[in-house]
Design a protein around this motif. Structure first.
Motif, PDB file in Angstrom:
ATOM      1  N   THR A   1      63.455  50.082  51.466  1.00 53.20           N
ATOM      2  CA  THR A   1      63.680  49.279  52.652  1.00 53.20           C
ATOM      3  C   THR A   1      63.861  50.171  53.878  1.00 53.20           C
ATOM      4  O   THR A   1      64.127  51.366  53.770  1.00 53.20           O
ATOM      5  CB  THR A   1      64.908  48.375  52.479  1.00 53.20           C
ATOM      6  N   ASP A   2      63.724  49.567  55.067  1.00 53.73           N
ATOM      7  CA  ASP A   2      63.811  50.312  56.312  1.00 53.73           C
ATOM      8  C   ASP A   2      65.256  50.688  56.628  1.00 53.73           C
ATOM      9  O   ASP A   2      66.208  50.163  56.046  1.00 53.73           O
ATOM     10  CB  ASP A   2      63.222  49.492  57.459  1.00 53.73           C
TER      11      ASP A   2
ATOM     12  N   SER B   1      68.399  48.179  57.020  1.00 56.41           N
ATOM     13  CA  SER B   1      69.039  47.682  55.802  1.00 56.41           C
ATOM     14  C   SER B   1      70.079  48.661  55.279  1.00 56.41           C
ATOM     15  O   SER B   1      71.086  48.252  54.681  1.00 56.41           O
ATOM     16  CB  SER B   1      67.986  47.413  54.718  1.00 56.41           C
TER      17      SER B   1
ATOM     18  N   GLN C   1      73.347  48.278  57.622  1.00 55.37           N
ATOM     19  CA  GLN C   1      73.905  46.961  57.905  1.00 55.37           C
ATOM     20  C   GLN C   1      75.352  46.775  57.451  1.00 55.37           C
ATOM     21  O   GLN C   1      76.028  45.862  57.924  1.00 55.37           O
ATOM     22  CB  GLN C   1      73.035  45.871  57.292  1.00 55.37           C
TER      23      GLN C   1
ATOM     24  N   ALA D   1      71.720  43.498  60.720  1.00 55.85           N
ATOM     25  CA  ALA D   1      70.308  43.857  60.540  1.00 55.85           C
ATOM     26  C   ALA D   1      69.445  42.604  60.544  1.00 55.85           C
ATOM     27  O   ALA D   1      69.890  41.514  60.148  1.00 55.85           O
ATOM     28  CB  ALA D   1      70.118  44.617  59.233  1.00 55.85           C
ATOM     29  N   THR D   2      68.191  42.740  60.986  1.00 57.48           N
ATOM     30  CA  THR D   2      67.240  41.631  60.989  1.00 57.48           C
ATOM     31  C   THR D   2      65.918  42.089  60.376  1.00 57.48           C
ATOM     32  O   THR D   2      65.614  43.278  60.334  1.00 57.48           O
ATOM     33  CB  THR D   2      66.978  41.116  62.422  1.00 57.48           C
ATOM     34  N   SER D   3      65.138  41.101  59.908  1.00 56.70           N
ATOM     35  CA  SER D   3      63.855  41.408  59.277  1.00 56.70           C
ATOM     36  C   SER D   3      62.900  40.249  59.495  1.00 56.70           C
ATOM     37  O   SER D   3      63.183  39.128  59.088  1.00 56.70           O
ATOM     38  CB  SER D   3      64.052  41.655  57.771  1.00 56.70           C
TER      39      SER D   3
ATOM     40  N   GLY E   1      63.461  43.154  54.513  1.00 54.38           N
ATOM     41  CA  GLY E   1      63.943  44.453  54.980  1.00 54.38           C
ATOM     42  C   GLY E   1      62.907  45.537  55.095  1.00 54.38           C
ATOM     43  O   GLY E   1      63.255  46.718  55.220  1.00 54.38           O
TER      44      GLY E   1
ATOM     45  N   THR F   1      61.599  45.360  61.240  1.00 55.04           N
ATOM     46  CA  THR F   1      63.045  45.307  61.079  1.00 55.04           C
ATOM     47  C   THR F   1      63.740  45.871  62.308  1.00 55.04           C
ATOM     48  O   THR F   1      63.165  46.646  63.075  1.00 55.04           O
ATOM     49  CB  THR F   1      63.492  46.105  59.843  1.00 55.04           C
TER      50      THR F   1
ATOM     51  N   GLN G   1      65.410  34.697  55.488  1.00 52.76           N
ATOM     52  CA  GLN G   1      65.490  35.889  54.651  1.00 52.76           C
ATOM     53  C   GLN G   1      65.249  35.524  53.190  1.00 52.76           C
ATOM     54  O   GLN G   1      65.453  34.381  52.766  1.00 52.76           O
ATOM     55  CB  GLN G   1      66.842  36.557  54.829  1.00 52.76           C
TER      56      GLN G   1
END
Length: 742
Positions: free
Chosen positions: A68-69, A72, A75, A82-84, A89, A93, A729
């Motif tokens: 994941t980026d 993540s 967070q 965090a957002t995606s 993730g 992101t 999500q």
């Protein structure tokens, strides 16, 4: 491909390690480590600095690095959300810190700015698998200390690349899980060669179908380091980056679609003449970014050291869009003749491509002086950004013989320089006085034709913007450590920030924004002993001329932001960690905040029943709430570890938040809570240093939640309409990983 490379490397390299160490005695490993520590002296803080911060070391990063980026991985740190876009993730992101978005968070790697010089944003998929390249991360909340690049209006994230080791080493890592998410990574480190040289290289591949339909991600990345070492100097050449192909998924879904098909993605929707619909399969962002750094670190003696980093970043890419029912005149395309002389094409579906090519280079330098009770850093940076933006109409569906047509092109240059001096003086036992002064100069020029159609001039927007800014950013504070385990601090900081590109392009004619200013007060207390740590931090961040969305539309139909004279963020951050037993640790953090705009006026566009624009209605609200700023962010962590087994259970709660600054319940995100579980088992064999088998279970309790969205209001035929869109999500999903270190 990488699976094969990993297998070959393990087959040939692992037996070599088993043969024994190198024939010669290498230099002092501790000395190499100390020299590399100097690289971050100027931008990092420590326990004696009056700043709220969190450190993440390489082990903490690696433990959760399944593919994941970076958002993540961050967070669960205090005040972070965090957002995606894709929902899992990976890909599109981002994260917010104290409610501030990525364009207001200063992000650096080895002191080099990562924020885009124009948009101030950080696109994590442009530097794929960054987590595998990073050695340590420090998150500073608030204005923090002087750093390079855009002003820290919510906080800063300082990353360093992985340290060079004088021992031969390698690592092969493979992950697979839900939504066909997979990662393959291979790293080889040479160890010390000829007593002076070290080479380290990594290649990675990450791909995923994404939780959201057609929000696929295909990332190829590399990392290369070559270092020269002697007893007082390290010279490192660092290069990292990769190629990203990411399916666009930034439209979101309506509340009704959340109930029927929460994975729906409207990007690339094709409306056919017969009323049927399909989807364009190349609605993809394609981007290549190469980051190069030459780092020179020299220690003159026990007191003086110098760090100089030259850097150059190259980026080039484009994204395709299928657009329905487009007026060709808005692209500068005259009516297109057909076989029938009486019929011309003035409106059509079309495919357009937006491209950019940019170059960013400069130098970062600092001289550091340290004695037992005094630390001094003197430094600065200078950089130049040169960017080109242009767009082509690739095809006009109603005129298949129409060729490729360039409809806009503009250029930007930005010169950014700063000088700083910072000192930390222990004037008495445990009492430190901190001072930090920075001067920053920015010159930003934008010229040419923009992609937005200007409704005032009935033509594509013309840009001729030239701005110069002078900022003086002082910071000062007192830090007092007493009774061995206690620390108390207070600080005041000023940060100033220039408008970004869209603040100039998405505006009304000749109404350009002013720079913003932050006055940040921080007061904190920390207790720490061998088994327990607890802290409390109070902050009051007062903004002058903060740029916020008002609900207005620009001349080009984009959301307009304006300078608001008075706004603030204030809150309390709580952190605690208790080692209950040597094999069980309990941790928690919580942020309680108020985020307000004083004397806010909402603007709502008015239309008649046929959607003809009538003007704007103003609604004075006195005090309102800043968007995307939840009142409560809280996290709990249970860390169980015994022998080779570990289990990390993390839960985060985020209270409801508004998506606009108008405080409208219909335009808000519901509160949500999710739990992630990380399981791992480590062991070694005769041929390996370590093998780690891991399982990441995300959203363990299958919570249906959205961590991001957007909305807007309008008045149609006298009735207010509030439209909201959400980014759902993923439900319960898993990622399994095997990492072999040798």
């Amino acid at each position: 491909m990488l699976f094969s490379l990993a297998a070959i490397a393990l087959f040939w390299v692992v037996p070599t390690r088993a043969q024994g160490p190198a024939d010669f005695e290498g230099p002092d490993t501790t000395r190499i480590y100390e020299l590399q520590q100097i690289e971050v002296t100027a931008t990092r803080v420590d326990r004696k600095t009056p700043v709220a911060y969190t450190d993440l070391n390489s082990e903490e990063i690696a433990r959760q690095n399944f593919g994941t980026d970076m958002p993540s991985l961050l967070q669960m740190t205090p005040s972070v959300v965090a957002t995606s876009d894709a929902g899992n993730g990976i890909g599109g992101t981002a994260f917010r810190l104290r409610g501030a978005d990525a364009s207001r968070i200063n992000i650096t790697t080895n002191g080099v700015p990562m924020n885009d010089a124009e948009s101030h944003a950080v696109y994590w998929y442009d530097t794929p698998d960054m987590a595998s390249s990073v050695g340590s991360i420090q998150v500073q909340r608030g204005a923090g200390t002087s750093t390079n690049g855009t002003g820290a209006f919510g906080g800063s994230v300082n990353m360093t690349t992985a340290r060079l080791s004088n021992e031969f080493s390698g690592e092969a890592s493979m992950s697979y899980g839900s939504y066909n998410t997979n990662k393959q990574s291979l790293r080889i480190g040479s160890g010390l060669l000829g007593r002076h040289w070290i080479i380290d290289a990594r290649v990675s591949h990450i791909s995923s179908d994404g939780y959201v339909d057609r929000a696929s991600t295909n990332l190829s990345a590399y990392m290369f380091q070559a270092g020269y070492y002697d007893n007082s100097t390290i010279v490192k050449l660092i290069s990292f980056g990769g190629v990203a192909k990411v399916g666009l998924a930034y439209d979101g879904v309506t509340k009704e679609q959340l109930q029927t098909n929460r994975r729906y993605n409207s990007q690339g929707l094709i409306e056919h003449a017969d009323g049927s619909i399909s989807f364009y399969d190349d609605q993809i962002d394609n981007y290549t970014q190469i980051n190069n750094q030459l780092v020179v670190t020299h220690q003159f003696n026990n007191r003086w050291s110098l760090n100089v980093t030259g850097h150059y970043t190259y980026g080039r890419g484009y994204y395709n869009q299928y657009k329905n029912g487009q007026d060709l005149s808005e692209y500068g395309i005259p009516p297109i003749a057909t076989d029938d002389p009486a019929v011309t094409v003035t409106e059509s579906n079309l495919i357009r491509r937006k491209l950019m090519d940019n170059h960013f280079g400069g130098v970062v330098a600092s001289a550091n002086y340290t004695v037992s009770r005094f630390q001094l850093s003197i430094g600065g940076a200078a950089s130049v950004y040169d960017g080109r933006h242009w767009g082509d109409v690739m095809s006009v569906i109603e005129a298949p013989d129409f060729g490729r047509f360039e409809y806009y092109r503009n250029a930007s240059t930005k010169y950014d320089g700063n000088l700083f001096v910072k000192a930390n003086w222990e004037v008495a036992c445990g009492l430190n006085i901190f001072a930090d002064m920075q001067y920053r100069l920015i010159r930003h020029n934008i010229t040419g034709t923009n992609d937005n159609f200007n409704s005032v001039t009935s033509a594509l927007q013309q840009l001729d913007i030239h701005r110069t800014y002078h900022f003086f950013n002082p910071k000062a504070g007192i830090n007092y450590s007493f009774a061995r385990n206690h620390k108390i601090y207070v600080s005041f900081s000023v940060a100033q920030k220039e408008p970004n590109r869209s603040n100039f392009t998405d505006t009304k004619q000749n109404q350009y924004p002013s720079p913003e200013r932050l006055n940040d007060w921080e007061f904190g207390y920390l207790f720490r002993n061998s088994r327990f740590e607890a802290g409390v931090n109070f902050y009051y961040m007062q903004y002058k001329d903060q740029l916020v969305a008002t609900g207005e539309l620009s001349d080009t139909g984009e959301a307009l932001v304006r300078n608001i004279p008075d706004s603030y963020r204030r809150g309390i951050e709580l952190t605690a960690a208790l080692e209950i037993t040597p094999w069980f640790t309990l941790g928690a953090n919580a942020t309680f905040s108020q985020n307000r705009i004083k004397n806010y006026t909402e603007h709502i566009s008015e239309y008649d029943a046929d959607w003809n624009y009538l003007g704007e209605k103003e609604i004075f609200m006195k005090t309102s709430t800043l968007s995307y700023s939840p009142d409560v962010i809280a996290g709990v962590m249970f860390d169980f570890h015994v022998k080779g087994f570990s289990a990390l259970l993390q839960t985060q709660y985020v209270s409801s938040q508004y998506m606009t600054n108008a405080r409208i319940d219909a335009l808000s995100l519901d509160a949500y809570c999710f739990t992630n579980l990380n399981l791992g088992y480590e062991f070694s064999t005769a041929r390996t240093k370590k093998i780690r088998v891991g399982l990441q279970v995300n959203n363990l309790f299958n919570s249906e939640y959205c961590n991001n969205g957007y909305g807007y209001s309008s008045i149609v035929d006298g009735v207010r309409v509030d439209e909201a869109f959400y980014f759902p999500q993923a439900m319960l999903n898993v990622l399994a990983n095997v990492t072999v270190s040798f």
